[in-house]
Design a protein around this motif. Sequence first.
Motif, PDB file in Angstrom:
ATOM      1  N   LEU A  72       0.814  -1.218   0.000  1.00  0.00           N
ATOM      2  CA  LEU A  72       0.000   0.000   0.000  1.00  0.00           C
ATOM      3  C   LEU A  72       0.847   1.267   0.000  1.00  0.00           C
ATOM      4  O   LEU A  72       0.296   2.368  -0.175  1.00  0.00           O
ATOM      5  N   VAL A  73       2.140   1.140   0.219  1.00  0.00           N
ATOM      6  CA  VAL A  73       3.030   2.291   0.397  1.00  0.00           C
ATOM      7  C   VAL A  73       4.032   2.329  -0.756  1.00  0.00           C
ATOM      8  O   VAL A  73       4.539   1.278  -1.177  1.00  0.00           O
ATOM      9  N   HIS A  74       4.324   3.539  -1.238  1.00  0.00           N
ATOM     10  CA  HIS A  74       5.308   3.695  -2.311  1.00  0.00           C
ATOM     11  C   HIS A  74       6.293   4.785  -1.937  1.00  0.00           C
ATOM     12  O   HIS A  74       5.946   5.765  -1.268  1.00  0.00           O
ATOM     13  N   GLY A  75       7.531   4.613  -2.390  1.00  0.00           N
ATOM     14  CA  GLY A  75       8.587   5.510  -1.978  1.00  0.00           C
ATOM     15  C   GLY A  75       8.514   6.882  -2.611  1.00  0.00           C
ATOM     16  O   GLY A  75       9.033   7.847  -2.055  1.00  0.00           O
ATOM     17  N   SER A  76       7.892   7.006  -3.771  1.00  0.00           N
ATOM     18  CA  SER A  76       7.810   8.291  -4.467  1.00  0.00           C
ATOM     19  C   SER A  76       6.634   8.240  -5.433  1.00  0.00           C
ATOM     20  O   SER A  76       6.046   7.179  -5.680  1.00  0.00           O
ATOM     21  N   VAL A  77       6.323   9.412  -5.987  1.00  0.00           N
ATOM     22  CA  VAL A  77       5.253   9.466  -6.992  1.00  0.00           C
ATOM     23  C   VAL A  77       5.652   8.662  -8.227  1.00  0.00           C
ATOM     24  O   VAL A  77       4.819   7.959  -8.824  1.00  0.00           O
ATOM     25  N   GLU A  78       6.920   8.745  -8.605  1.00  0.00           N
ATOM     26  CA  GLU A  78       7.381   7.978  -9.772  1.00  0.00           C
ATOM     27  C   GLU A  78       7.238   6.476  -9.522  1.00  0.00           C
ATOM     28  O   GLU A  78       6.865   5.718 -10.430  1.00  0.00           O
ATOM     29  N   HIS A  79       7.556   6.058  -8.318  1.00  0.00           N
ATOM     30  CA  HIS A  79       7.396   4.650  -7.946  1.00  0.00           C
ATOM     31  C   HIS A  79       5.936   4.223  -8.043  1.00  0.00           C
ATOM     32  O   HIS A  79       5.610   3.144  -8.561  1.00  0.00           O
ATOM     33  N   LEU A  80       5.038   5.077  -7.560  1.00  0.00           N
ATOM     34  CA  LEU A  80       3.607   4.782  -7.639  1.00  0.00           C
ATOM     35  C   LEU A  80       3.137   4.680  -9.086  1.00  0.00           C
ATOM     36  O   LEU A  80       2.400   3.755  -9.455  1.00  0.00           O
ATOM     37  N   ILE A  81       3.580   5.614  -9.925  1.00  0.00           N
ATOM     38  CA  ILE A  81       3.170   5.599 -11.327  1.00  0.00           C
ATOM     39  C   ILE A  81       3.676   4.346 -12.030  1.00  0.00           C
ATOM     40  O   ILE A  81       2.956   3.719 -12.825  1.00  0.00           O
ATOM     41  N   SER A  82       4.914   3.946 -11.733  1.00  0.00           N
ATOM     42  CA  SER A  82       5.477   2.768 -12.400  1.00  0.00           C
ATOM     43  C   SER A  82       4.725   1.496 -12.031  1.00  0.00           C
ATOM     44  O   SER A  82       4.696   0.539 -12.822  1.00  0.00           O
ATOM     45  N   ASN A  83       4.107   1.467 -10.848  1.00  0.00           N
ATOM     46  CA  ASN A  83       3.322   0.297 -10.460  1.00  0.00           C
ATOM     47  C   ASN A  83       1.855   0.399 -10.862  1.00  0.00           C
ATOM     48  O   ASN A  83       1.165  -0.620 -10.956  1.00  0.00           O
ATOM     49  N   SER A  84       1.373   1.612 -11.102  1.00  0.00           N
ATOM     50  CA  SER A  84      -0.050   1.796 -11.384  1.00  0.00           C
ATOM     51  C   SER A  84      -0.446   1.193 -12.727  1.00  0.00           C
ATOM     52  O   SER A  84      -1.497   0.551 -12.848  1.00  0.00           O
ATOM     53  N   PHE A  85       0.393   1.398 -13.752  1.00  0.00           N
ATOM     54  CA  PHE A  85       0.033   0.896 -15.079  1.00  0.00           C
ATOM     55  C   PHE A  85      -0.092  -0.629 -15.104  1.00  0.00           C
ATOM     56  O   PHE A  85      -1.124  -1.160 -15.564  1.00  0.00           O
ATOM     57  N   PRO A  86       0.904  -1.392 -14.603  1.00  0.00           N
ATOM     58  CA  PRO A  86       0.718  -2.841 -14.585  1.00  0.00           C
ATOM     59  C   PRO A  86      -0.433  -3.286 -13.708  1.00  0.00           C
ATOM     60  O   PRO A  86      -1.110  -4.272 -14.020  1.00  0.00           O
ATOM     61  N   LEU A  87      -0.690  -2.573 -12.605  1.00  0.00           N
ATOM     62  CA  LEU A  87      -1.826  -2.950 -11.758  1.00  0.00           C
ATOM     63  C   LEU A  87      -3.144  -2.760 -12.494  1.00  0.00           C
ATOM     64  O   LEU A  87      -4.052  -3.590 -12.373  1.00  0.00           O
ATOM     65  N   LEU A  88      -3.265  -1.668 -13.233  1.00  0.00           N
ATOM     66  CA  LEU A  88      -4.500  -1.433 -13.987  1.00  0.00           C
ATOM     67  C   LEU A  88      -4.718  -2.524 -15.037  1.00  0.00           C
ATOM     68  O   LEU A  88      -5.819  -3.079 -15.156  1.00  0.00           O
ATOM     69  N   VAL A  89      -3.656  -2.820 -15.794  1.00  0.00           N
ATOM     70  CA  VAL A  89      -3.806  -3.787 -16.886  1.00  0.00           C
ATOM     71  C   VAL A  89      -4.007  -5.200 -16.342  1.00  0.00           C
ATOM     72  O   VAL A  89      -4.979  -5.890 -16.686  1.00  0.00           O
ATOM     73  N   LEU A  90      -3.101  -5.651 -15.484  1.00  0.00           N
ATOM     74  CA  LEU A  90      -3.183  -7.024 -14.979  1.00  0.00           C
ATOM     75  C   LEU A  90      -4.366  -7.209 -14.053  1.00  0.00           C
ATOM     76  O   LEU A  90      -5.008  -8.273 -14.054  1.00  0.00           O
ATOM     77  N   GLY A  91      -4.679  -6.188 -13.245  1.00  0.00           N
ATOM     78  CA  GLY A  91      -5.850  -6.291 -12.383  1.00  0.00           C
ATOM     79  C   GLY A  91      -7.134  -6.417 -13.181  1.00  0.00           C
ATOM     80  O   GLY A  91      -8.019  -7.207 -12.848  1.00  0.00           O
ATOM     81  N   THR A  92      -7.227  -5.641 -14.261  1.00  0.00           N
ATOM     82  CA  THR A  92      -8.421  -5.726 -15.117  1.00  0.00           C
ATOM     83  C   THR A  92      -8.524  -7.094 -15.777  1.00  0.00           C
ATOM     84  O   THR A  92      -9.595  -7.720 -15.785  1.00  0.00           O
ATOM     85  N   LEU A  93      -7.422  -7.568 -16.350  1.00  0.00           N
ATOM     86  CA  LEU A  93      -7.450  -8.866 -17.027  1.00  0.00           C
ATOM     87  C   LEU A  93      -7.775  -9.998 -16.057  1.00  0.00           C
ATOM     88  O   LEU A  93      -8.580 -10.886 -16.374  1.00  0.00           O
ATOM     89  N   ALA A  94      -7.147  -9.980 -14.880  1.00  0.00           N
ATOM     90  CA  ALA A  94      -7.380 -11.055 -13.912  1.00  0.00           C
ATOM     91  C   ALA A  94      -8.820 -11.036 -13.402  1.00  0.00           C
ATOM     92  O   ALA A  94      -9.462 -12.083 -13.281  1.00  0.00           O
ATOM     93  N   ARG A  95      -9.330  -9.844 -13.105  1.00  0.00           N
ATOM     94  CA  ARG A  95     -10.697  -9.744 -12.584  1.00  0.00           C
ATOM     95  C   ARG A  95     -11.730 -10.074 -13.651  1.00  0.00           C
ATOM     96  O   ARG A  95     -12.780 -10.650 -13.352  1.00  0.00           O
ATOM     97  N   TYR A  96     -11.424  -9.726 -14.889  1.00  0.00           N
ATOM     98  CA  TYR A  96     -12.357 -10.010 -15.979  1.00  0.00           C
ATOM     99  C   TYR A  96     -12.409 -11.501 -16.293  1.00  0.00           C
ATOM    100  O   TYR A  96     -13.481 -12.082 -16.441  1.00  0.00           O
ATOM    101  N   ALA A  97     -11.246 -12.132 -16.402  1.00  0.00           N
ATOM    102  CA  ALA A  97     -11.199 -13.523 -16.864  1.00  0.00           C
ATOM    103  C   ALA A  97     -11.448 -14.529 -15.745  1.00  0.00           C
ATOM    104  O   ALA A  97     -12.067 -15.568 -15.981  1.00  0.00           O
ATOM    105  N   TYR A  98     -10.968 -14.238 -14.529  1.00  0.00           N
ATOM    106  CA  TYR A  98     -11.025 -15.237 -13.452  1.00  0.00           C
ATOM    107  C   TYR A  98     -11.488 -14.591 -12.136  1.00  0.00           C
ATOM    108  O   TYR A  98     -10.739 -14.584 -11.149  1.00  0.00           O
TER     109      TYR A  98
END
Length: 199
Positions: A72-98
Amino acid sequence: MSESYPAALGPDRAMRRRDARAFWRAAAWAFAAVALLAWIKALEFLFDKPLDGLGIVPGTAMGLIGVLTAPLVHGSVEHLISNSFPLLVLGTLARYAYPRALNRALPLIWILSGIGTWLIGRPPAHVGASGITEGLLFFVFMLGVLRRDRRSIAIAPPGPRWPAASPRWRRRFRRPWWVRWPSACWRASAPFGPAPSRR
């Protein structure tokens, strides 16, 4: 018993509408997860209270609390942004398919990724959701290999790796744009790994 469909819709159109609704629900779920992470980061700035102490400190008893709190914690805004994109894509795919399998797998991904970091990580504290995104990537890939059902084929990258994806299946289960877009983003982001110093 035959399945009934709205009078104006055939089976294919009704199925597409159900898939579209399921996809947007999954996208909203992933967006809410990222919004929660952004809200936590905003609170850090608002109160000027860094939350790095909630990270995983390998090999220490107090560091075990980070197993629950570090994603839940990120070291910087850049760190948060770098994790947000994969979370959006993979979270959507995982929740949609399974969706049902994800409800059982996500707590395991969360706990096991944290314990793995606590066992083999290096000091100091580790924060970030990279362990979750990597777990989601493994989850989507493995269930796609094992199940090969309609939604697994829909989110899979094109290619000969899927024996069930014959031309007849591809015509029947052709992927609409709302599935092709995150799947393409997932493939495009594959060459980029997480930042070396953070999770």
